[in-house]
Design an enzyme around this catalytic site. Structure first.
Site, PDB file in Angstrom:
ATOM      1  CG  HIS A   8      -0.383   0.272   2.905  1.00  0.00           C
ATOM      2  ND1 HIS A   8       0.135   1.327   2.899  1.00  0.00           N
ATOM      3  CD2 HIS A   8      -0.255  -0.492   3.164  1.00  0.00           C
ATOM      4  CE1 HIS A   8       0.835   0.931   3.928  1.00  0.00           C
ATOM      5  NE2 HIS A   8       0.333  -0.268   4.719  1.00  0.00           N
ATOM      6  NE  ARG A  59      -1.540  -0.060   6.663  1.00  0.00           N
ATOM      7  CZ  ARG A  59      -2.026  -0.077   8.141  1.00  0.00           C
ATOM      8  NH1 ARG A  59      -3.483   0.185   8.427  1.00  0.00           N
ATOM      9  NH2 ARG A  59      -1.170  -1.096   8.690  1.00  0.00           N
ATOM     10  CD  GLU A  86       2.505  -4.508   8.538  1.00  0.00           C
ATOM     11  OE1 GLU A  86       3.146  -5.944   7.900  1.00  0.00           O
ATOM     12  OE2 GLU A  86       3.264  -3.345   7.960  1.00  0.00           O
ATOM     13  CG  HIS A 181      -0.551  -4.833   5.230  1.00  0.00           C
ATOM     14  ND1 HIS A 181      -1.421  -3.398   5.761  1.00  0.00           N
ATOM     15  CD2 HIS A 181      -1.662  -4.997   4.797  1.00  0.00           C
ATOM     16  CE1 HIS A 181      -2.950  -3.308   5.327  1.00  0.00           C
ATOM     17  NE2 HIS A 181      -3.092  -4.612   4.715  1.00  0.00           N
ATOM     18  N   GLY A 182       3.572  -4.316   4.126  1.00  0.00           N
ATOM     19  CA  GLY A 182       5.032  -4.252   3.889  1.00  0.00           C
ATOM     20  C   GLY A 182       5.274  -5.933   4.574  1.00  0.00           C
TER      21      GLY A 182
END
Length: 227
Positions: A8, A59, A86, A181-182
């Site tokens: 995102h 997000r 996440e 997400h990361g």
């Protein structure tokens, strides 16, 4: 067979340098622009998706929608799952990363952020910020709702979704988008690429940059590149 990851775009809390985790923070103006640019690159590359997967956090959902809209593919079927959320940063959620490093030491915070199996300080189940109070998780057993996760625990909840949903779609020769997400994407990358526990600490997937995997029939990686 192609699999595309999009982390995102920059969120409001990314911009403020705060730990986010499962807190449902929105995209910043910069994040909206990153998602738009990601969609433009995907359209330019001629990537046509058959299905999109994302988390239940806005997000990632908005990034997914913007990417699909910008590439004229907003009609593509979409599946949302908490398993792509996440990683849960526990009691660190909402704290400023710089201030936390000053309090606990940079090395400790780096361990909490990047280590494979070090847990952050856990959130109390009675904390007002606990996901047990969020109705999007109402159908989950309470024991499944984390109070804090490391990458190892994140991987353990992401992989069943890979095996049940994402991998079968790829094996059906569908081109797949995962907007997440990361750390959920780092967990998937670790699994797909066979990255070691030590080496995963160095892996960073940039916000808003489409990462393309070309996969073999056994789902091993043939080629990996950013657009």
């Amino acid at each position: 067979m192609k699999l595309v990851f999009v982390r995102h775009g920059l969120s409001d809390w990314n911009a403020l340098n705060q730990f986010t985790g499962w807190v449902d923070v929105d995209l910043s103006e910069a994040g909206l622009a990153e998602a738009t640019e990601a969609g433009r690159k995907i359209k330019e590359a001629g990537l046509e998706f058959d299905v999109a997967f994302t988390s239940v956090l806005k997000r990632a959902i908005k990034t997914c929608h913007i990417v699909l809209e910008e590439s004229d593919q907003l009609w593509v079927p979409e599946v949302k799952s908490w398993r792509l959320n996440e990683r849960h940063y526990g009691a660190l959620q909402g704290l400023n990363k710089k201030e936390t490093a000053e309090k606990y030491g940079a090395d400790q915070v780096q361990l909490w952020r990047r280590s494979y199996d070090t847990l952050p300080p856990l959130l109390a189940p009675t904390d007002p910020g606990s996901a047990t109070n969020d109705r999007r998780y109402a159908n989950l057993q309470k024991s499944r709702i984390p109070m804090g996760e490391n990458l190892k625990v994140t991987l353990e909840r992401v992989i069943p979704f890979w095996e049940d949903q994402i991998a079968p779609a790829i094996l059906d020769h569908k081109t797949v988008l995962v907007a997440a997400h990361g750390n959920s994407l780092r967990a998937l990358a670790k699994y797909i690429e066979g990255i070691s526990d030590d080496d995963i600490m160095a892996l960073e997937i940039p916000t808003g940059q489409p990462l393309v995997y070309e996969l073999n029939e056994d789902l091993s990686v043939s080629k990996k590149y950013y657009l």
